[in-house]
Design an enzyme around this catalytic site. Structure first.
Site, short mmCIF file in Angstrom:
data_model
loop_
_atom_site.label_atom_id
_atom_site.label_comp_id
_atom_site.label_asym_id
_atom_site.label_seq_id
_atom_site.Cartn_x
_atom_site.Cartn_y
_atom_site.Cartn_z
N HIS A 78 -6.86 -20.04 -29.47
CA HIS A 78 -5.44 -20.08 -29.41
C HIS A 78 -5.04 -18.72 -28.83
O HIS A 78 -5.75 -17.93 -28.05
CB HIS A 78 -4.73 -20.39 -30.65
CG HIS A 78 -5.51 -21.56 -31.43
ND1 HIS A 78 -5.33 -22.97 -30.92
CD2 HIS A 78 -6.24 -21.49 -32.33
CE1 HIS A 78 -6.09 -23.61 -31.82
NE2 HIS A 78 -6.66 -23.09 -32.67
N GLU A 116 -3.88 -18.33 -37.36
CA GLU A 116 -5.21 -18.32 -36.91
C GLU A 116 -5.45 -17.48 -35.66
O GLU A 116 -6.66 -16.97 -35.32
CB GLU A 116 -5.66 -19.93 -36.57
CG GLU A 116 -7.06 -20.15 -36.22
CD GLU A 116 -7.14 -21.70 -35.55
OE1 GLU A 116 -8.20 -21.99 -35.24
OE2 GLU A 116 -6.22 -22.35 -35.58
N HIS A 171 -12.75 -19.96 -34.55
CA HIS A 171 -11.47 -20.71 -34.95
C HIS A 171 -11.58 -20.70 -36.58
O HIS A 171 -12.36 -20.06 -37.31
CB HIS A 171 -11.77 -22.18 -34.51
CG HIS A 171 -11.46 -22.38 -33.07
ND1 HIS A 171 -10.12 -22.97 -32.73
CD2 HIS A 171 -12.02 -22.31 -31.88
CE1 HIS A 171 -10.05 -23.05 -31.55
NE2 HIS A 171 -11.24 -22.40 -30.80
N GLU A 247 -15.86 -23.17 -36.91
CA GLU A 247 -14.62 -23.05 -37.89
C GLU A 247 -14.90 -22.24 -38.82
O GLU A 247 -15.79 -22.68 -40.12
CB GLU A 247 -14.20 -24.66 -38.11
CG GLU A 247 -13.56 -25.61 -37.06
CD GLU A 247 -12.26 -25.14 -36.46
OE1 GLU A 247 -11.77 -24.19 -37.16
OE2 GLU A 247 -11.80 -25.98 -36.00
#
Length: 283
Positions: A78, A116, A171, A247
Site C-alpha cells: 500500500h 497497515e 503486508h 501477511e
C-alpha cells in the site's frame, strides 16, 4: 642619491599599507564550492572543529561485509497517500491470468487506527538496513509512505527489471473472524513460469520457517501450516522472479495489533524476516 631611493621606498611601503587598510578589494580567486559564501578560504591544512551529532536517526555506517551480488526487492504494501487518490488507485490494471484488478488499495488498520501502510513501510526499512549490512543490494518498490501506489503491475515490474534473487512483499491482514491471528506466506499457484515454481515455493517455505522459528504463530484462519498458494494476487502472478507475500499477522487481533504498533514489535518482525531472506539466499 641613495637617500632619495630610500625615501621613495618608504613612501611606496606606506602607500601599500594604507591601500590595504582602507579595504580596497583586489580581484579574488573564484570561491571554493565546498565553502558557503562569505567564508574565508584557508589555504593551509588546519584541524577542523567537531560537528555536533544530529538528534535525528543516523544512517548505518558503511558495511564492511563484501558485496554478495544478490539483489532483494522489498515491496512495502500500500502507501500513505492512496486514500486521497481514489481515482488513481481504483483504475484497472493487469493482474495476471487474464484478469484486471484495481491499481492498489488503502490497506487495513488496527482498531485504534494504526495503518497497515505505516507498518509495512517501517518494517521494510528495517529489513533493508539488516540486509544491506550483509552486503545484499536492496530495492524498494516505493520511496516513502506519503505517495500513491505504485500499481501492482508496476511493483511486479520493479522486481523483474532488477533481476531480483528474491521479491518479498510485506503486508498485514485485517480479518474480523473471531480468534483470527497468526502470519501466513502467499505464493503464486499454479505457477505461470519457472520462477513461480520451485524457486518461489522454496522462498515462501524459507520465510515461513524463519518467521515461525522467530516465535510468531502461523495463521489460524487462512492457508495451511503458514503457507497460502494464491491465484488472485497480481504482484505475484506478474512476477518472473522468485516472489512471496507475507501477511505478518492480523491487525484486528489485540495482541498482534499491539506488537505491530510498537517499535520493539516491528523490529522483531524485521529481524526474523531479514534472517529468513538471508538464509534463503545463502541456501
Amino acid at each position: 642619491m641613495g637617500a632619495v631611493r630610500r625615501r621613495l621606498s618608504l613612501v611606496v611601503a606606506i602607500g601599500l599599507t594604507l591601500f590595504t587598510a582602507c579595504g580596497v578589494e583586489t580581484p579574488a580567486a573564484p570561491p571554493s564550492t565546498s565553502a558557503p559564501p562569505g567564508t574565508t578560504t584557508v589555504l593551509t591544512t588546519l584541524p577542523q572543529p567537531s560537528v555536533p551529532s544530529s538528534s535525528a536517526p543516523q544512517p548505518p555506517p558503511p558495511t564492511s561485509q563484501p558485496k554478495t551480488g544478490k539483489v532483494v526487492v522489498l515491496d512495502p504494501g500500500h502507501n500513505g497517500g492512496n486514500a486521497s487518490k481514489p481515482g488513481e488507485i481504483n483504475k484497472q490494471v493487469p493482474a495476471g491470468r487474464g484478469k484486471r484488478k484495481p491499481c492498489n488499495t488503502t490497506g487495513t488498520a488496527t482498531n485504534s487506527g494504526y495503518p497497515e501502510h505505516a507498518f509495512t513501510w517501517d518494517v521494510s526499512q528495517r529489513i533493508s538496513q539488516a540486509l544491506t549490512a550483509k552486503g545484499i543490494r536492496v530495492v524498494l518498490t516505493r520511496r516513502n509512505d506519503t505517495g500513491v501506489g505504485p500499481c501492482v503491475d508496476e511493483r511486479a515490474a520493479i522486481g523483474n527489471d532488477a533481476q531480483a534473487d528474491a521479491v518479498v512483499s510485506i503486508h498485514a491482514d485485517g480479518s474480523h473472524s473471531e480468534g483470527a491471528h497468526g502470519f501466513h506466506v502467499a505464493y503464486s499457484a499454479p505457477p505461470l513460469n519457472a520462477q513461480q515454481g520451485e524457486p518461489s515455493t522454496k522462498l515462501a517455505t524459507a520465510l515461513r520457517d524463519g518467521i515461525r522459528a522467530g516465535g510468531f504463530p502461523t495463521s489460524t484462519y487462512l492457508g495451511s501450516n503458514g503457507l497460502a498458494p494464491r491465484a488472485d494476487l497480481g504482484g505475484l502472478n506478474l512476477s518472473t522472479r522468485p516472489a512471496a507475500l507475507i501477511e505478518c499477522g492480523n491487525m484486528r487481533n489485540a495482541a498482534e495489533a499491539a506488537a505491530m504498533s510498537s517499535e520493539e514489535g516491528r523490529q522483531q518482525y524485521a529481524a526474523v524476516i531479514a534472517k529468513a531472506i538471508a538464509d534463503y539466499l545463502g541456501g
